[in-house]
Design a protein around this motif. Structure first.
Motif, PDB file in Angstrom:
ATOM      1  N   VAL A 169       0.054  19.376  -3.698  1.00  7.43           N
ATOM      2  CA  VAL A 169       1.511  19.347  -3.650  1.00  7.43           C
ATOM      3  C   VAL A 169       1.981  18.582  -2.417  1.00  7.43           C
ATOM      4  N   PRO A 170       2.956  17.683  -2.577  1.00  9.85           N
ATOM      5  CA  PRO A 170       3.530  17.025  -1.395  1.00  9.85           C
ATOM      6  C   PRO A 170       4.260  18.035  -0.522  1.00  9.85           C
ATOM      7  N   SER A 171       4.211  17.811   0.775  1.00 13.15           N
ATOM      8  CA  SER A 171       4.921  18.703   1.687  1.00 13.15           C
ATOM      9  C   SER A 171       6.349  18.232   1.873  1.00 13.15           C
ATOM     10  N   GLN A 172       7.142  19.040   2.575  1.00 13.88           N
ATOM     11  CA  GLN A 172       8.530  18.677   2.827  1.00 13.88           C
ATOM     12  C   GLN A 172       8.647  17.459   3.731  1.00 13.88           C
ATOM     13  N   ARG A 173       7.604  17.174   4.496  1.00 14.08           N
ATOM     14  CA  ARG A 173       7.622  16.005   5.376  1.00 14.08           C
ATOM     15  C   ARG A 173       7.006  14.784   4.697  1.00 14.08           C
ATOM     16  N   ASN A 174       6.844  14.881   3.366  1.00 11.04           N
ATOM     17  CA  ASN A 174       6.372  13.761   2.563  1.00 11.04           C
ATOM     18  C   ASN A 174       4.926  13.389   2.863  1.00 11.04           C
ATOM     19  N   SER A 175       4.164  14.344   3.360  1.00 12.09           N
ATOM     20  CA  SER A 175       2.731  14.145   3.497  1.00 12.09           C
ATOM     21  C   SER A 175       2.066  15.028   2.453  1.00 12.09           C
ATOM     22  N   PHE A 176       0.744  15.023   2.422  1.00  9.32           N
ATOM     23  CA  PHE A 176       0.074  15.811   1.403  1.00  9.32           C
ATOM     24  C   PHE A 176      -0.178  17.208   1.912  1.00  9.32           C
ATOM     25  N   TRP A 177       0.353  18.161   1.180  1.00 14.78           N
ATOM     26  CA  TRP A 177       0.336  19.554   1.605  1.00 14.78           C
ATOM     27  C   TRP A 177      -1.074  20.105   1.528  1.00 14.78           C
ATOM     28  N   PRO A 178      -1.491  20.982   2.456  1.00 16.87           N
ATOM     29  CA  PRO A 178      -0.763  21.302   3.670  1.00 16.87           C
ATOM     30  C   PRO A 178      -1.257  20.474   4.837  1.00 16.87           C
ATOM     31  N   LYS A 224      -3.689   3.210   6.151  1.00 20.18           N
ATOM     32  CA  LYS A 224      -4.561   2.069   5.881  1.00 20.18           C
ATOM     33  C   LYS A 224      -5.880   2.495   5.256  1.00 20.18           C
ATOM     34  N   ASN A 225      -6.402   3.656   5.684  1.00 14.66           N
ATOM     35  CA  ASN A 225      -7.709   4.095   5.191  1.00 14.66           C
ATOM     36  C   ASN A 225      -7.616   5.013   3.973  1.00 14.66           C
ATOM     37  N   GLU A 226      -6.412   5.241   3.448  1.00 11.68           N
ATOM     38  CA  GLU A 226      -6.259   6.099   2.273  1.00 11.68           C
ATOM     39  C   GLU A 226      -6.517   5.305   0.998  1.00 11.68           C
ATOM     40  N   ASP A 227      -7.376   5.852   0.151  1.00  8.62           N
ATOM     41  CA  ASP A 227      -7.699   5.210  -1.117  1.00  8.62           C
ATOM     42  C   ASP A 227      -6.662   5.597  -2.168  1.00  8.62           C
ATOM     43  N   MET A 228      -6.041   4.598  -2.760  1.00  7.59           N
ATOM     44  CA  MET A 228      -4.953   4.855  -3.706  1.00  7.59           C
ATOM     45  C   MET A 228      -5.410   5.701  -4.886  1.00  7.59           C
ATOM     46  N   GLU A 269      -8.624  19.854   2.650  1.00 10.80           N
ATOM     47  CA  GLU A 269      -9.449  18.654   2.573  1.00 10.80           C
ATOM     48  C   GLU A 269      -9.007  17.821   1.373  1.00 10.80           C
ATOM     49  N   THR A 270      -9.292  16.540   1.413  1.00  7.00           N
ATOM     50  CA  THR A 270      -8.982  15.673   0.286  1.00  7.00           C
ATOM     51  C   THR A 270      -9.935  15.970  -0.860  1.00  7.00           C
ATOM     52  N   LEU A 271      -9.386  16.152  -2.044  1.00 11.75           N
ATOM     53  CA  LEU A 271     -10.206  16.389  -3.221  1.00 11.75           C
ATOM     54  C   LEU A 271     -10.691  15.062  -3.791  1.00 11.75           C
ATOM     55  N   ILE A 272     -11.888  15.062  -4.314  1.00 13.37           N
ATOM     56  CA  ILE A 272     -12.401  13.887  -5.002  1.00 13.37           C
ATOM     57  C   ILE A 272     -12.475  14.238  -6.483  1.00 13.37           C
ATOM     58  N   CYS A 273     -11.510  13.772  -7.261  1.00 20.07           N
ATOM     59  CA  CYS A 273     -11.413  14.107  -8.675  1.00 20.07           C
ATOM     60  C   CYS A 273     -11.472  12.812  -9.475  1.00 20.07           C
ATOM     61  N   HIS A 304       0.837  -1.202   0.000  1.00 23.75           N
ATOM     62  CA  HIS A 304       0.000   0.000   0.000  1.00 23.75           C
ATOM     63  C   HIS A 304       0.879   1.262   0.000  1.00 23.75           C
ATOM     64  N   SER A 305       1.820   1.283  -0.925  1.00 25.57           N
ATOM     65  CA  SER A 305       2.721   2.428  -1.055  1.00 25.57           C
ATOM     66  C   SER A 305       2.841   2.790  -2.532  1.00 25.57           C
ATOM     67  N   LEU A 306       3.188   4.036  -2.785  1.00 23.87           N
ATOM     68  CA  LEU A 306       3.286   4.484  -4.170  1.00 23.87           C
ATOM     69  C   LEU A 306       4.391   5.515  -4.330  1.00 23.87           C
ATOM     70  N   GLY A 307       4.788   5.678  -5.578  1.00 20.51           N
ATOM     71  CA  GLY A 307       5.676   6.759  -5.970  1.00 20.51           C
ATOM     72  C   GLY A 307       5.047   7.477  -7.146  1.00 20.51           C
ATOM     73  N   TYR A 308       4.936   8.806  -7.058  1.00 20.76           N
ATOM     74  CA  TYR A 308       4.332   9.595  -8.139  1.00 20.76           C
ATOM     75  C   TYR A 308       5.346  10.633  -8.596  1.00 20.76           C
ATOM     76  N   CYS A 309       5.587  10.681  -9.901  1.00 16.80           N
ATOM     77  CA  CYS A 309       6.553  11.629 -10.463  1.00 16.80           C
ATOM     78  C   CYS A 309       5.843  12.609 -11.392  1.00 16.80           C
ATOM     79  N   HIS A 310       5.917  13.904 -11.059  1.00 20.50           N
ATOM     80  CA  HIS A 310       5.347  14.940 -11.921  1.00 20.50           C
ATOM     81  C   HIS A 310       6.287  15.275 -13.076  1.00 20.50           C
ATOM     82  N   TRP A 311       7.579  15.399 -12.758  1.00 21.06           N
ATOM     83  CA  TRP A 311       8.587  15.648 -13.788  1.00 21.06           C
ATOM     84  C   TRP A 311       9.942  15.226 -13.255  1.00 21.06           C
ATOM     85  N   PHE A 312      10.903  15.056 -14.173  1.00 22.33           N
ATOM     86  CA  PHE A 312      12.233  14.644 -13.736  1.00 22.33           C
ATOM     87  C   PHE A 312      13.283  15.312 -14.609  1.00 22.33           C
TER      88      PHE A 312
END
Length: 397
Positions: free
Chosen positions: A345-354, A299-303, A383-387, A275-283
């Motif tokens: 945007v991801p935060s500096q602490r690797n969570s979802f900003w803010p 555990k309760n986060e929907d991928m 809040e979490t966006l539902i897109c 239940h882990s992921l890596g997302y790359c916007h650009w490199f």
């Protein structure tokens, strides 16, 4: 994946000459060593090297172990990087700190003195200037594969002390990659929620002309006098006064980046058993650094919700699914977010900003140049966006 290594950040800028000092001169880091004999003594008293470092530097400083080494003067040592909260080089507290270092048997290897400047340039332009003005090619660090096209370092000597001079586009550093040692990370949130009030003010002051950072590493076992340090960096800035530079706003630099990625797909890799992921916007294919996030989800986060929130409007994301990080590829799906919304945007602490209160947010991304351009619309939301995502193609393996 979208490659930004060829982005021309100086394009559409107004040509200038030299850089203009924008911040006070400050120390942002140093490297120290602790003899192993004292580390062993500390262990007998259940004291860690970080406790010793904290006694020296106090609150507000962070410490990172680098390596074991053999010192000419201290034998076997452990080496640590000390990150400072941008302390003014003239601050008397620095003198007190370096006096305590000797008392605590912490020894200096080198320290950085730093200045932020208006206007930007590129590695190629600065290198040409250096070669034309007496700097030998052997003294220019051949590290473009590590730092990219918007950073350059060269060596000089002052009073028989070795100096590493480093000049880089600080705004681009925040756009391209978060940290030197992490291959995928993000510091975009620093633009709107800066960790340092002083740096936040500098970021805003430079947003219409661009921000270049001049950083000198002084390889000395002692902190030199304030006047010596000041003259060193001021003289370096003066040396660069005829270098070609450009007044290029953050907005124009951001648009140069987006021009490289707007018609490319993003990439997400998901390990469903972990239940882990890596997302790359650009490199950046030169430095191999990636802007994005690598994270083990709760555990309760929907991928799919997480992927949607990280996706750009109308732009495809290739989702590769594996059972584990060591397992074979199970499926490949092309997703597209069809509604118009911001990208989180991801935060500096690797969570979802803010993750902190929005009261800490000093500016919007648009105010800092990251405008909605070609469907790339970055923002933050509490809040979490539902897109919803549309599946355009799917392959199972």
């Amino acid at each position: 994946m979208p490659d930004i290594s060829d982005a021309r950040y100086t394009s559409n800028g107004i040509e200038q000459q030299g850089f203009v000092q924008q911040s006070d001169i400050f120390m942002d880091s140093c490297v120290v060593e602790i003899p192993d004999s004292y580390t062993l003594m500390d262990q007998l008293h259940n004291i860690t090297p970080f406790d010793r470092l904290h006694r020296v530097f106090g609150d507000g400083y962070s410490f990172k172990y680098i390596r074991c080494s053999t010192s000419v003067t201290n034998g076997n040592v452990s080496v640590y990087k000390v990150s400072a909260p941008n302390v003014a080089i003239a601050d008397p507290a620095l003198t007190d700190i370096f006096l305590r270092m000797h008392q605590e048997h912490v020894f200096l290897q080198n320290y950085d003195i730093t200045m932020d400047c208006l206007y930007i340039s590129s590695r190629a332009i600065v290198k040409e200037f250096l070669l034309d003005n007496g700097i030998s090619s052997k003294d220019i660090l051949d590290d473009e594969n590590k730092v990219g096209a918007n950073c350059i370092s060269w060596f000089t000597d002052e009073d028989e002390i070795r100096i590493r001079n480093k000049l880089y586009n600080k705004f681009v550093q925040l756009l391209e990659s978060g940290e030197v040692r992490n291959q995928i990370t993000s510091k975009l949130s620093e633009l709107v929620m800066p960790t340092s009030q002083q740096f936040g003010e500098t970021l805003v002051a430079c947003r219409n002309e661009g921000l270049m950072r001049l950083e000198l590493t002084v390889h000395s076992p002692e902190l030199k006098e304030v006047e010596w340090n000041t003259n060193l960096i001021v003289n370096t800035l003066e040396f660069l006064h005829n270098c070609r530079t450009f007044a290029t706003s953050y907005e124009k630099q951001w648009m140069a980046l987006v021009d490289q990625i707007h018609n490319k797909h993003m990439l997400c890799i998901y390990f469903h058993k972990e239940h882990s992921l890596g997302y790359c916007h650009w490199f950046n294919k030169t430095t191999k650094k990636k802007q994005g996030i690598a994270k083990k989800l709760k555990k309760n986060e929907d991928m799919m919700t997480v992927v949607s929130n990280l996706t750009f409007n109308g732009h495809p994301t290739v989702l590769l699914t594996y059972a584990t990080s060591s397992g074979p590829l199970e499926s490949e799906v092309v997703l597209r977010r069809d509604i118009t919304n911001i990208t989180i945007v991801p935060s500096q602490r690797n969570s979802f900003w803010p993750v902190a209160s929005r009261e800490r947010q000093q500016h919007t991304f648009a105010e800092m140049g990251l405008i909605n351009y070609r469907g790339i619309h970055i923002g933050g939301y509490t809040e979490t966006l539902i897109c919803p995502l549309t599946i355009y193609a799917c392959w199972n393996y």
